[in-house]
Design an enzyme around this catalytic site. Structure first.
Site, PDB file in Angstrom:
ATOM      1  N   ASP A   2       0.864  -1.190   0.000  1.00 40.78           N
ATOM      2  CA  ASP A   2       0.000   0.000   0.000  1.00 40.78           C
ATOM      3  C   ASP A   2       0.897   1.235   0.000  1.00 40.78           C
ATOM      4  O   ASP A   2       1.331   1.699  -1.051  1.00 40.78           O
ATOM      5  CB  ASP A   2      -0.907  -0.095   1.233  1.00 40.78           C
ATOM      6  CG  ASP A   2      -1.927   1.015   1.335  1.00 40.78           C
ATOM      7  OD1 ASP A   2      -2.115   1.752   0.350  1.00 40.78           O
ATOM      8  OD2 ASP A   2      -2.548   1.164   2.397  1.00 40.78           O
ATOM      9  N   LYS A  33      -0.761  -1.028  -4.844  1.00 40.74           N
ATOM     10  CA  LYS A  33      -1.530   0.211  -5.053  1.00 40.74           C
ATOM     11  C   LYS A  33      -0.545   1.320  -5.420  1.00 40.74           C
ATOM     12  O   LYS A  33      -0.064   2.041  -4.533  1.00 40.74           O
ATOM     13  CB  LYS A  33      -2.257   0.613  -3.769  1.00 40.74           C
ATOM     14  CG  LYS A  33      -3.424  -0.259  -3.359  1.00 40.74           C
ATOM     15  CD  LYS A  33      -4.080   0.368  -2.121  1.00 40.74           C
ATOM     16  CE  LYS A  33      -5.052  -0.549  -1.458  1.00 40.74           C
ATOM     17  NZ  LYS A  33      -5.478  -0.060  -0.134  1.00 40.74           N
ATOM     18  N   PHE A  89      -9.601   0.585  -0.587  1.00 39.76           N
ATOM     19  CA  PHE A  89      -9.437  -0.459   0.426  1.00 39.76           C
ATOM     20  C   PHE A  89     -10.083  -1.749  -0.069  1.00 39.76           C
ATOM     21  O   PHE A  89     -11.203  -1.757  -0.565  1.00 39.76           O
ATOM     22  CB  PHE A  89     -10.070  -0.020   1.746  1.00 39.76           C
ATOM     23  CG  PHE A  89      -9.713  -0.935   2.873  1.00 39.76           C
ATOM     24  CD1 PHE A  89      -8.512  -0.790   3.545  1.00 39.76           C
ATOM     25  CD2 PHE A  89     -10.560  -1.966   3.243  1.00 39.76           C
ATOM     26  CE1 PHE A  89      -8.161  -1.654   4.570  1.00 39.76           C
ATOM     27  CE2 PHE A  89     -10.226  -2.835   4.275  1.00 39.76           C
ATOM     28  CZ  PHE A  89      -9.020  -2.674   4.937  1.00 39.76           C
ATOM     29  N   VAL A  90      -9.349  -2.851   0.070  1.00 35.88           N
ATOM     30  CA  VAL A  90      -9.857  -4.143  -0.402  1.00 35.88           C
ATOM     31  C   VAL A  90      -9.793  -5.175   0.727  1.00 35.88           C
ATOM     32  O   VAL A  90      -9.019  -5.028   1.683  1.00 35.88           O
ATOM     33  CB  VAL A  90      -9.039  -4.657  -1.614  1.00 35.88           C
ATOM     34  CG1 VAL A  90      -9.287  -3.808  -2.847  1.00 35.88           C
ATOM     35  CG2 VAL A  90      -7.544  -4.719  -1.302  1.00 35.88           C
ATOM     36  N   ARG A 142     -11.124 -12.205   5.810  1.00 37.11           N
ATOM     37  CA  ARG A 142      -9.965 -12.926   5.268  1.00 37.11           C
ATOM     38  C   ARG A 142     -10.377 -14.206   4.548  1.00 37.11           C
ATOM     39  O   ARG A 142      -9.670 -14.705   3.680  1.00 37.11           O
ATOM     40  CB  ARG A 142      -8.993 -13.305   6.388  1.00 37.11           C
ATOM     41  CG  ARG A 142      -8.331 -12.137   7.099  1.00 37.11           C
ATOM     42  CD  ARG A 142      -7.155 -12.636   7.935  1.00 37.11           C
ATOM     43  NE  ARG A 142      -6.704 -11.653   8.918  1.00 37.11           N
ATOM     44  CZ  ARG A 142      -5.855 -10.661   8.645  1.00 37.11           C
ATOM     45  NH1 ARG A 142      -5.384 -10.504   7.435  1.00 37.11           N
ATOM     46  NH2 ARG A 142      -5.475  -9.832   9.610  1.00 37.11           N
ATOM     47  N   ASP A 158      -7.997  -8.381   5.407  1.00 42.04           N
ATOM     48  CA  ASP A 158      -9.104  -8.142   6.333  1.00 42.04           C
ATOM     49  C   ASP A 158      -9.472  -6.670   6.451  1.00 42.04           C
ATOM     50  O   ASP A 158      -8.707  -5.776   6.080  1.00 42.04           O
ATOM     51  CB  ASP A 158      -8.721  -8.639   7.733  1.00 42.04           C
ATOM     52  CG  ASP A 158      -7.738  -7.694   8.425  1.00 42.04           C
ATOM     53  OD1 ASP A 158      -6.723  -7.325   7.788  1.00 42.04           O
ATOM     54  OD2 ASP A 158      -7.979  -7.304   9.575  1.00 42.04           O
TER      55      ASP A 158
HETATM   56  P1  IMP Z   1       1.910  -0.575   3.736  1.00 46.13           P
HETATM   57  O1  IMP Z   1       2.939  -0.611   4.814  1.00 46.13           O
HETATM   58  O2  IMP Z   1       1.148   0.727   3.725  1.00 46.13           O
HETATM   59  O3  IMP Z   1       2.438  -0.929   2.372  1.00 46.13           O
HETATM   60  O4  IMP Z   1       0.793  -1.637   4.122  1.00 46.13           O
HETATM   61  C1  IMP Z   1       1.048  -2.971   4.101  1.00 46.13           C
HETATM   62  C2  IMP Z   1       0.047  -3.763   4.901  1.00 46.13           C
HETATM   63  O5  IMP Z   1      -1.143  -3.012   5.199  1.00 46.13           O
HETATM   64  C3  IMP Z   1      -0.429  -4.958   4.082  1.00 46.13           C
HETATM   65  O6  IMP Z   1       0.407  -6.064   4.267  1.00 46.13           O
HETATM   66  C4  IMP Z   1      -1.825  -5.182   4.621  1.00 46.13           C
HETATM   67  O7  IMP Z   1      -1.803  -6.041   5.736  1.00 46.13           O
HETATM   68  C5  IMP Z   1      -2.308  -3.807   5.035  1.00 46.13           C
HETATM   69  N1  IMP Z   1      -3.151  -3.203   3.979  1.00 46.13           N
HETATM   70  C6  IMP Z   1      -2.815  -2.200   3.146  1.00 46.13           C
HETATM   71  N2  IMP Z   1      -3.820  -1.906   2.315  1.00 46.13           N
HETATM   72  C7  IMP Z   1      -4.832  -2.753   2.632  1.00 46.13           C
HETATM   73  C8  IMP Z   1      -6.162  -2.954   2.095  1.00 46.13           C
HETATM   74  O8  IMP Z   1      -6.626  -2.301   1.143  1.00 46.13           O
HETATM   75  N3  IMP Z   1      -6.880  -3.941   2.683  1.00 46.13           N
HETATM   76  C9  IMP Z   1      -6.436  -4.682   3.724  1.00 46.13           C
HETATM   77  N4  IMP Z   1      -5.202  -4.536   4.239  1.00 46.13           N
HETATM   78  C10 IMP Z   1      -4.415  -3.573   3.694  1.00 46.13           C
END
Ligand code: IMP
Length: 179
Positions: free
Chosen positions: A106, A134, A155-156, A168, A162
């Site tokens: 993300d 993303k 958000f997915v 999940r 989850d």
């Molecule tokens: P980042 O550190 O922002 O890249 O987020 C990574 C973690 O956030 C992922 O491994 C997910 O567990 C959670 N995450 C990020 N976006 C989503 C989403 O759209 N749905 C559910 N979990 C998310």
């Protein structure tokens, strides 16, 4: 597939199980080809990646190891980005070909905080496989070497992902219906 209600939010179908399955198979084929003879070590990051990692690993046709780890927490519909701890990494990474397996990248904060810890152990190579990416959400650039789907900044949930602990178990991926 009908819309679903999880906690207080409505989610609408986004990627069906067949499309996900085909993509996971293709990623497994590519990785098996790229890592032939290298005995790669897959490191999936729990909880979100458990279904993707299992499906991917089942389709790997070369000698390979897997070691699940737990890293960060994620609350609500925005990434907290807070890395809490890394537990369960009980294999020496020195000179190993490592593939991190993530459900979704993300903001990139989780991986950008964690990768230096791994590099410190001097793996022979270090690559990232993520089912979802993303690009519009990126704040901390990380190179994802094997991407399933690049998706919009929504958000997915489902297929391991989850929303506050729920969702999940769906075989499909749903996206938040903005209202
Ligand atoms: P980042 O550190 O922002 O890249 O987020 C990574 C973690 O956030 C992922 O491994 C997910 O567990 C959670 N995450 C990020 N976006 C989503 C989403 O759209 N749905 C559910 N979990 C998310």
């Amino acid at each position: 597939m009908p819309n679903i209600c999880i906690h207080d939010k409505i989610f609408t179908p986004f990627l069906n199980a067949h499309i996900i399955g085909e993509k996971v198979d293709a990623l497994a084929r590519q990785i098996s080809q790229d890592y032939a003879g290298k005995k790669p070590l897959f490191i999936p990051i729990l909880n979100g990646s458990f279904i993707f990692a299992a499906d991917l690993f089942k389709k790997i046709t070369i000698e390979a190891e897997i070691c699940f780890i737990k890293l960060a927490s994620y609350k609500g519909t925005r990434s907290s980005g807070q890395v809490i701890t890394a537990i369960g990494l009980d294999i020496d990474l020195f000179n190993r070909h490592v593939i991190i397996v993530e459900d979704i990248v993300d903001t990139g904060k989780t991986l950008s905080a964690f990768l230096p810890q791994l590099i410190h152990q001097q793996p022979a190579s270090l690559k990232i496989a993520a089912l979802l990416l993303k690009p519009a959400a990126t704040q901390f650039p990380v190179t994802v070497d094997y991407t399933g789907f690049s998706i919009p900044n929504k958000f997915v949930l489902g297929y391991g992902l989850d929303y506050n602990g729920l969702g999940r178990n769906f075989a499909e991926i749903y996206e938040l219906l903005e209202q």
